[in-house]
Design a protein around this motif. Structure first.
Motif, mmCIF file in Angstrom:
data_model
loop_
_atom_site.group_PDB
_atom_site.id
_atom_site.type_symbol
_atom_site.label_atom_id
_atom_site.label_comp_id
_atom_site.label_asym_id
_atom_site.label_seq_id
_atom_site.Cartn_x
_atom_site.Cartn_y
_atom_site.Cartn_z
ATOM 1 N N VAL A 39 39.057 40.485 -4.324
ATOM 2 C CA VAL A 39 38.110 41.516 -3.896
ATOM 3 C C VAL A 39 37.672 42.361 -5.086
ATOM 4 C CG1 VAL A 39 37.806 43.573 -2.467
ATOM 5 C CG2 VAL A 39 38.890 41.558 -1.506
ATOM 6 N N LEU A 40 38.591 42.636 -6.011
ATOM 7 C CA LEU A 40 38.213 43.386 -7.219
ATOM 8 C C LEU A 40 37.178 42.616 -8.035
ATOM 9 C CD1 LEU A 40 41.692 44.716 -8.414
ATOM 10 C CD2 LEU A 40 39.895 45.975 -7.236
ATOM 11 N N CYS A 91 34.369 49.610 -0.502
ATOM 12 C CA CYS A 91 34.237 50.565 -1.610
ATOM 13 C C CYS A 91 34.029 51.984 -1.083
ATOM 14 C CB CYS A 91 33.082 50.162 -2.521
ATOM 15 S SG CYS A 91 33.414 48.674 -3.488
ATOM 16 N N LEU A 148 31.995 44.299 1.187
ATOM 17 C CA LEU A 148 32.450 44.900 -0.063
ATOM 18 C C LEU A 148 31.971 46.342 -0.190
ATOM 19 C CD1 LEU A 148 31.744 41.840 -2.383
ATOM 20 C CD2 LEU A 148 33.998 42.632 -1.606
ATOM 21 N N ASP A 149 30.718 46.605 0.184
ATOM 22 C CA ASP A 149 30.190 47.971 0.137
ATOM 23 C C ASP A 149 30.982 48.898 1.059
ATOM 24 O OD1 ASP A 149 28.217 47.306 -1.705
ATOM 25 O OD2 ASP A 149 26.647 47.050 -0.186
ATOM 26 N N ARG A 176 28.497 41.055 0.663
ATOM 27 C CA ARG A 176 28.083 42.320 0.055
ATOM 28 C C ARG A 176 28.310 43.513 0.984
ATOM 29 N NH1 ARG A 176 25.357 43.813 -4.313
ATOM 30 N NH2 ARG A 176 24.790 41.684 -4.866
ATOM 31 N N LYS A 224 29.306 41.977 -7.572
ATOM 32 C CA LYS A 224 28.221 42.353 -6.656
ATOM 33 C C LYS A 224 27.178 43.224 -7.356
ATOM 34 C CE LYS A 224 30.020 46.417 -4.209
ATOM 35 N NZ LYS A 224 28.898 47.331 -4.341
ATOM 36 N N ASN A 225 27.565 43.803 -8.494
ATOM 37 C CA ASN A 225 26.650 44.666 -9.228
ATOM 38 C C ASN A 225 25.853 43.931 -10.295
ATOM 39 O OD1 ASN A 225 27.481 46.990 -7.806
ATOM 40 N ND2 ASN A 225 29.291 47.108 -9.084
ATOM 41 N N CYS A 238 33.864 42.771 -6.215
ATOM 42 C CA CYS A 238 33.228 44.094 -6.299
ATOM 43 C C CYS A 238 32.508 44.265 -7.632
ATOM 44 C CB CYS A 238 34.256 45.200 -6.104
ATOM 45 S SG CYS A 238 34.695 45.430 -4.374
ATOM 46 N N HIS A 239 33.067 43.745 -8.691
ATOM 47 C CA HIS A 239 32.395 43.814 -9.990
ATOM 48 C C HIS A 239 31.179 42.893 -10.017
ATOM 49 C CE1 HIS A 239 35.109 46.479 -12.089
ATOM 50 N NE2 HIS A 239 36.128 45.804 -11.588
#
Length: 106
Positions: A23-24, A95, A91-92, A88, A30-31, A27-28
């Motif tokens: 997941v980490l 976060c 994940l959003d 996404r 996805k940007n 998350c990186h």
């Protein structure tokens, strides 16, 4: 994944993105697209071996794309695949939940 039996649907999700690191990594990614070294700097606690393993698993499950540029020295970038993009929203939300939790502890 075909033929697997799950007691509840979230098990199918955890089979692909469960664990401490995936997941980490997602998350990186996805940007923006990232190189191996960028991911490693973004997640300093992860070893090279573990990062390599997790990236391979995510690629094999179709969650990320690995693009190799034909140049010297070699350049490899990772990004979310079309299937990965469908995560996404999840994940959003994760976060945002984490941010609220951090702010409530301050």
């Amino acid at each position: 994944m075909k033929g697997n039996h799950y007691n509840i649907p979230v098990e199918a999700t955890l089979e692909v993105i469960g664990g401490k690191w995936k997941v980490l990594i997602l998350c990186h990614l996805k940007n923006k697209k990232m190189r191996f070294s960028e991911l490693q700097k973004s997640i300093p606690q992860i070893t090279k071996k573990m990062l390599t393993q997790q990236l391979r698993e995510l690629e094999n499950d179709g969650i990320i794309n690995r693009y190799v540029y034909q140049q010297v020295p070699p350049k490899v970038e990772y990004s979310l695949s079309d299937i990965g993009e469908t995560l996404r929203e999840v994940l959003d939300i994760m976060c945002a939940w984490g941010e609220k939790r951090i702010n409530n502890q301050a």
